[in-house]
Design a protein around this motif. Structure first.
Motif, PDB file in Angstrom:
ATOM      1  N   UNK A   1       1.042  -1.261   0.030  1.00  9.41           N
ATOM      2  CA  UNK A   1       0.247  -0.146   0.099  1.00  9.41           C
ATOM      3  C   UNK A   1       0.871   1.258  -0.082  1.00  9.41           C
ATOM      4  N   UNK A   2       0.675   2.138  -0.821  1.00 17.37           N
ATOM      5  CA  UNK A   2       1.378   3.279  -0.782  1.00 17.37           C
ATOM      6  C   UNK A   2       1.028   4.405   0.109  1.00 17.37           C
ATOM      7  N   UNK A   3       1.705   5.323   0.736  1.00 21.09           N
ATOM      8  CA  UNK A   3       1.308   6.230   1.343  1.00 21.09           C
ATOM      9  C   UNK A   3       0.564   7.393   0.847  1.00 21.09           C
ATOM     10  N   UNK A   6      -0.990  12.911   4.840  1.00 22.19           N
ATOM     11  CA  UNK A   6      -2.013  13.033   5.890  1.00 22.19           C
ATOM     12  C   UNK A   6      -3.100  14.050   5.529  1.00 22.19           C
ATOM     13  N   UNK A 149      -6.027   4.096  13.938  1.00 16.88           N
ATOM     14  CA  UNK A 149      -4.953   4.703  13.165  1.00 16.88           C
ATOM     15  C   UNK A 149      -5.132   5.967  12.400  1.00 16.88           C
ATOM     16  N   UNK A 150      -4.451   6.902  12.346  1.00 19.25           N
ATOM     17  CA  UNK A 150      -4.764   7.919  11.323  1.00 19.25           C
ATOM     18  C   UNK A 150      -4.447   7.657   9.893  1.00 19.25           C
ATOM     19  N   UNK A 151      -3.657   6.287   9.530  1.00 22.27           N
ATOM     20  CA  UNK A 151      -3.851   6.042   8.151  1.00 22.27           C
ATOM     21  C   UNK A 151      -5.109   5.449   7.651  1.00 22.27           C
ATOM     22  N   UNK A 152      -5.847   4.871   8.577  1.00 21.21           N
ATOM     23  CA  UNK A 152      -7.070   4.260   8.356  1.00 21.21           C
ATOM     24  C   UNK A 152      -8.213   5.191   8.738  1.00 21.21           C
ATOM     25  N   UNK A 245      -9.872  -2.836   7.913  1.00 19.62           N
ATOM     26  CA  UNK A 245      -9.477  -2.523   6.722  1.00 19.62           C
ATOM     27  C   UNK A 245     -10.341  -3.122   5.584  1.00 19.62           C
TER      28      UNK A 245
END
Lengths: 267, 367
Positions: A1-3, A6, A149-152, A245
């Protein structure tokens, strides 16, 4: 998974949050001087019997044998509805954390002065709507441990229900039935958006009346099995064991959770 | 923790140092007619606002200063054959851990577990030690606070192995201390209780909140590509580190069986405290702040390096009925990271290194 950055996630989140905005309720009724109070109690059962944790004694509709080890969740935006369309919104604290292992969380004295009168139903939001589900708004235990989590998508888990299930004879798997802000992904697995999974619950048979200086104690019961049986027959082999996810799985879970709550008693 | 053997040489050395220290200047503090100066902990952004400070030991400038001197003072035990202090094992450059694993007390007895770092303890209300024995819920009133931890450290055979009388007499007879106790606690009569209180106050100031990752969150630093990938592994189901090591503390301070064993016979696991069968083999999730300094890892120091720790979670999990449900990949042996993913995760863990903390003059040896 690429970033993704934020910032871009944040704005995408805002976009989805605005899309999910619901039709506003009518203005609340003026608060009279004569008021009572409400204490909510929380209990957890499986098909009418008190939950027994840590014991592989339950079988869901799909035939999965399972046990429950931990149940933690938020409810928010509790509203007391009148038959005439007006309502009273619990406002002293708009979010409450329930942890089956922390006795103090199983009692919620809402602190509001509830206008006397008759109410024909109670509703609440399971979880926290995206607009209010702000990362770092809780900095202390135990709520802080519900951080999503922030990324989620950030904010906090709506539900953290952990347990084990029997995948096959002599094979016990863990499951993390976790619900929170969902994600949408592109074909490469990049997160391209967020989904507000918080949902409204209307408690059946929740009519009550309250008089001046009266304290109503209202028990809210979660039936664990309801998360697994209807309208989606939940099979850990299909929906999965870990769903943070998987928006499709979280969406199924939310559909099932809509009828997971009932009134135990109103005293 | 180093072993100090009985010897004539050490006796002479001890007496010499005690003698030399007599003329040291007494540290200056601000004293008002109203007593010691209140000290307000500056809570970093997003850190817990509930502080684990007992009502009978409020933080004061003078108390903290006294505590720092006592923490580093090898004369604390009052035993002539040792100069062991708290700092003998709790090294500032190891994040107040020893960096070697098990400790050994004055008499050579090994500690039951390897050491835990002393970081951000003021924010921990879930219990101290690997099993959380020292907590407010302990029915034994002498096993509830950080002050009790200090007491145990001073008296336990596997630590300083002193006693209250020896300690307080030793400190009472060092000229610099009675005035400091007077400033901190209103009396120049040294008590064992106040020794523990002062050291606990100092330990509560040991706050780490200035790692590279903290600076990244504040917009003062950027993570490189590998560190960002590691951050994503840490904070998604790929690595799923966040459930136990999340929040700004990088620990929930809760207790988990993290699938290291299938046989459980440690009399000091979490089960020993709760009696709950599912707590067999469960221990505190340690903070990951400064984790690169605090190996070897796990309560028995079985992993010498971070690589070994990551390998454990990637493919080394051991099934037992007591494994915590958050160890979701237990039947796959772990989270199955590739070598590149392991390197990225490790790179992110290195961003939790807080050099400001380990070089903070306020935490250093005052002698």
């Amino acid at each position: 998974m690429k970033n993704l950055s934020i910032i871009s996630l944040f704005f995408i989140g805002l976009l989805f949050a605005s899309c999910d905005k619901e039709t506003p309720l009518p203005d609340p009724q003026p608060q009279p001087s004569n008021t009572g109070s409400i204490v909510f109690k929380f209990a957890h059962n499986v098909n009418g019997l008190a939950l027994v944790k840590d014991s592989m004694m339950y079988t869901n509709t799909a035939g999965n044998k399972y046990e429950i080890n931990e149940i933690k969740y938020f409810i928010s935006d509790v509203i007391l509805h009148n038959a005439n369309g007006t309502y009273y919104s619990i406002s002293n604290t708009d979010k409450h954390y329930v942890d089956n292992d922390i006795a103090s969380t199983l009692t919620w004295n809402v602190g509001d002065n509830i206008p006397e009168g008759s109410y024909d139903s109670i509703t609440f939001t399971f979880g926290i709507t995206m607009a209010k589900n702000i990362s770092n708004m809780f900095v202390n235990a135990p709520e802080i441990y519900m951080a999503w989590p922030e990324p989620l998508g950030g904010g906090y888990h709506y539900l953290m229900m952990n347990g084990k299930w029997e995948k096959a004879v002599d094979t016990i798997n863990n499951f993390n039935f976790h619900i929170g802000i969902g994600q949408t992904y592109d074909g490469l697995g990049n997160i391209i958006g967020f989904v507000d999974n918080a949902f409204k619950v209307k408690l059946p048979a929740s009519a009550f009346s309250i008089s001046t200086s009266q304290t109503r104690v209202i028990q809210i019961v979660m039936n664990i099995e309801s998360w697994f049986n209807s309208p989606i027959v939940w099979d850990f082999n299909i929906q999965g064991e870990n769903i943070m996810q998987s928006q499709s799985a979280m969406s199924d879970a939310c559909k099932n959770g809509a009828d997971a709550f009932s009134i135990g008693y109103i005293n | 923790m180093k072993l100090f053997k009985y010897s004539f040489l050490s006796l002479v050395l001890c007496l010499a140092i005690v003698s030399c220290k007599k003329d040291e200047p007494i540290p200056t503090t601000t004293v008002t007619n109203d007593g010691p100066t209140p000290y307000v902990i500056q809570i970093p952004k997003f850190f817990p606002t509930i502080l684990n400070i007992p009502a009978d030991n409020p933080m004061t400038v003078e108390g903290i200063e006294l505590g720092r001197y006592l923490f580093y003072d090898g004369r604390l035990t009052g035993k002539v054959d040792t100069l062991m202090s708290c700092a003998t094992c709790h090294h500032i450059d190891k994040s107040f851990e020893n960096g070697i694993g098990y400790g050994y007390g004055v008499t050579g007895i090994q500690t039951p577990h390897v050491m835990l770092p002393m970081i951000n303890l003021v924010f921990n209300s879930s219990g101290y030690f690997w099993n959380g024995k020292i907590s407010a819920s302990n029915p034994n009133e002498h096993n509830r606070t950080l002050e009790d931890v200090v007491y145990l450290g001073l008296t336990a055979p596997h630590e300083l192995h002193s006693d209250s009388v020896s300690c307080k007499n030793a400190i009472q007879n060092i000229p610099m201390y009675p005035p400091m106790f007077k400033k901190a606690f209103g009396s120049d009569v040294v008590t064992f209780k106040n020794i523990a209180k002062a050291i606990a106050q100092f330990v509560r100031t040991l706050i780490s909140a200035d790692s590279k990752f903290d600076r990244y969150l504040r917009g003062e630093a950027q993570l490189n590509a590998s560190e960002l990938k590691g951050y994503m592994i840490f904070n998604t189901e790929k690595g799923d580190c966040f459930h136990c090591h999340g929040t700004v503390l990088f620990t929930t301070n809760q207790f988990y069986n993290n699938a290291t064993d299938s046989v459980f016979n440690d009399p000091r696991d979490r089960f020993a405290i709760t009696g709950d069968p599912k707590d067999h083999g469960a221990y505190k999730a340690t903070t990951l702040r400064n984790i690169e300094l605090t190996g070897p890892y796990m309560r028995d120091g079985r992993f010498a390096t971070l690589d070994q720790v990551i390998n454990h979670y990637s493919e080394g999990l051991v099934w037992s009925p007591y494994v915590h449900p958050l160890m979701k990949k237990i039947n796959d042996g772990g989270i199955q990271l590739t070598p590149t993913e392991k390197a990225d995760l490790k790179a992110f863990l290195h961003t939790l290194m807080d050099s400001t903390f380990i070089t903070n003059p306020a935490f250093k040896n005052p002698f």
